[in-house]
Scaffold this active site. Structure first.
Site, mmCIF file in Angstrom:
data_model
loop_
_atom_site.group_PDB
_atom_site.id
_atom_site.type_symbol
_atom_site.label_atom_id
_atom_site.label_comp_id
_atom_site.label_asym_id
_atom_site.label_seq_id
_atom_site.Cartn_x
_atom_site.Cartn_y
_atom_site.Cartn_z
ATOM 1 N N LYS A 1 48.825 3.112 51.070
ATOM 2 C CA LYS A 1 48.281 1.720 51.411
ATOM 3 C C LYS A 1 48.767 0.911 49.957
ATOM 4 C CE LYS A 1 45.787 2.272 55.642
ATOM 5 N NZ LYS A 1 44.831 3.261 56.162
ATOM 6 N N HIS B 1 41.266 1.242 52.231
ATOM 7 C CA HIS B 1 41.735 0.026 52.120
ATOM 8 C C HIS B 1 40.986 -0.830 50.585
ATOM 9 C CE1 HIS B 1 43.682 -0.330 55.937
ATOM 10 N NE2 HIS B 1 42.707 0.553 56.513
ATOM 11 N N SER C 1 38.651 -0.988 58.338
ATOM 12 C CA SER C 1 40.011 -1.252 58.620
ATOM 13 C C SER C 1 40.538 -2.281 59.493
ATOM 14 C CB SER C 1 40.955 -0.214 58.794
ATOM 15 O OG SER C 1 40.366 0.567 60.064
HETATM 16 C C1 LIG Z 1 44.878 4.337 57.065
HETATM 17 C C2 LIG Z 1 43.482 5.031 57.082
HETATM 18 C C3 LIG Z 1 43.692 6.418 56.942
HETATM 19 C C4 LIG Z 1 44.661 7.230 57.229
HETATM 20 O O1 LIG Z 1 45.594 7.149 56.005
HETATM 21 P P1 LIG Z 1 47.203 7.478 56.157
HETATM 22 O O2 LIG Z 1 47.619 7.776 54.721
HETATM 23 O O3 LIG Z 1 47.529 6.238 56.573
HETATM 24 O O4 LIG Z 1 47.344 8.849 57.031
HETATM 25 C C5 LIG Z 1 42.348 6.846 56.793
HETATM 26 N N1 LIG Z 1 41.341 6.173 56.522
HETATM 27 C C6 LIG Z 1 41.264 4.829 56.733
HETATM 28 C C7 LIG Z 1 40.048 4.025 56.774
HETATM 29 C C8 LIG Z 1 42.408 4.092 56.851
HETATM 30 O O5 LIG Z 1 42.421 2.867 57.067
#
Ligand SMILES: *Cc1c(COP(=O)(O)O)cnc(C)c1O
Length: 406
Positions: free
Chosen positions: A246, A215, A187
């Site tokens: 996302k 992602h 990320s």
């Molecule tokens: C953003 C993210 C999460 C968490 O997801 P949310 O729905 O925002 O709580 C978990 N793992 C990775 C790799 C992320 O980038």
């Protein structure tokens, strides 16, 4: 008493300020999109994970409204008591079909997914092996689990194999599990895990793999099914995790996998069992997003996103191969330098906040650029110009100018 309590909190905050690690909230007075409104001014946003521009997409808004109208504002209870509304079942059905697994389960966020699933799958008798740069939710899930934890150097397959060999020798009994967990797209660096090779290794040593495609979903592979699918190994990834927050433009987390895995998590994942079901509106929007991904307009969004990524990369890193994801970090190092750079960009109307410890290691502060299908080519050019003016991107030299280096 509370005086000294507040005082001790205050001292910790002062210490954060002293290290340039203090953070505060930035109030945004508009929907999430390529441009957002802050302090009455419209600014160009390159920091969102809204990769496909779904967060403010009318089709998702409409689906959220109609889910609210049909199922109400809140689910009222956990899924296992009386909150298992049909919209969640429909969403899980759509997710399983999209990821081509037998079944799926949704949680209220990606974070709570990892926090509930990892301790369910690995306990005291088990061994967890995670990449050094895995997301905080994987790290925290691993800490919560009580399993023996080993961390392999980022994307280092030799180190992973060494640990898997050790784990196999140490594994106590046929029911003891060895679970490898990693992000597929990291990320904060935007690089990819060597998923095919990790799958080969975990198969060789009889471990299971949890792959967090937060992602990658919506961004990478056919119809945005993620890295495992793009690499042709998704059938061998036992635990396929992702977020609905996302590229999918809504909120929530999910696990896709076998029928028995999902049955097991429904019974064992504490963040599922002991939490009120998600809001129907979020599930409705996510369901619309999964459907939209698999249509021509969805494909067009992904094509647009990748055009923007390539346009930026060609302008700033002309000698590098194509970036592997929609995340491009500009690594700066010192926290104060990163904050100064972010401030200068904000003065030019560009929102690109500095990413600092503990999101990345100390002295690894960076500006993390995230592209969206909502950006235009002109937006990317504006960013490139601003980065050049602040000295953050190389200015293109005329070809002849480099001939003087001899
Ligand atoms: C953003 C993210 C999460 C968490 O997801 P949310 O729905 O925002 O709580 C978990 N793992 C990775 C790799 C992320 O980038």
């Amino acid at each position: 008493m509370s005086g000294s309590f507040e005082h001790s909190l205050g001292r910790e905050l002062e210490s954060l300020r002293g290290q340039n690690l203090y953070r505060d909230l930035r109030r945004i007075d508009s929907p999430q999109s390529a441009r957002v409104v802050q302090d009455g001014a419209e600014i160009l946003n390159f920091s969102s994970n809204d990769y496909l521009g779904f967060a403010n997409e009318p089709r998702l808004q409409e689906a959220a409204r109609s889910a609210s109208a049909l199922f109400g504002a809140g689910a009222g209870a956990s899924r296992l008591i009386c909150g298992s509304l049909s919209i969640f079942h429909e969403l899980e059905h759509a997710l399983a079909a999209f990821k081509r697994t037998e079944r799926a389960i949704v949680f209220s966020s990606g974070c709570s997914t990892a926090l509930g699933v990892i301790p369910a799958l690995a306990g005291r008798k088990d061994i967890l092996i995670i990449d050094k740069l895995s997301h905080a939710s994987i790290v925290d899930g691993a800490r919560l689990s009580g399993a023996t934890l080993r961390v392999f150097r980022h994307n280092d397959l030799n180190h992973l194999e060494e640990i898997l060999r050790w784990a196999n020798a140490k594994r106590c009994g046929p029911d003891a599990r060895v679970v490898v967990a990693t992000d597929s797209v990291f990320s904060m660096d935007g690089d990819l895990a060597p998923v095919r090779e990790i799958v080969e290794l975990k198969e060789k040593y009889g471990a299971a793999l949890m792959l967090d495609e937060a992602h990658a979903t919506g961004v990478i592979g056919a119809e945005g099914r993620g890295v495992a699918d793009a690499e042709g190994v998704s059938a061998q990834v036992e635990i396929q995790m992702g977020t609905l927050g996302k590229a999918l433009g809504s909120a929530g987390g999910y696990i896709c996998g076998s029928r028995v895995l999902i049955e097991f998590l429904i019974n064992r994942a504490r963040s599922f069992v002991f939490s009120t079901a998600p809001v129907p509106a979020a599930a409705g929007a996510a369901l619309a997003a999964i459907r939209l991904l698999q249509t021509t307009p969805g494909e067009e969004r992904r094509t647009r996103l990748w055009s923007r990524i390539r346009e930026f990369s060609a302008a700033v890193f002309p000698d590098d191969p194509e970036p592997p994801s929609a995340i491009i970090p500009l690594k700066i190092g010192a926290e104060d330098a990163a904050m100064t750079a972010a401030r200068k960009l904000l003065e030019m109307g560009i929102l690109l906040p500095a990413i600092r410890y503990p999101t990345v290691s100390r002295n690894r502060a960076r500006l993390r650029i995230a592209f969206s299908a909502a950006h235009s080519s002109q937006d990317v050019q504006t960013l490139v110009e601003a980065l050049r003016r602040t000295g953050l991107a190389p200015v293109k030299e005329p070809v002849a100018a480099s001939a003087t280096s001899a």
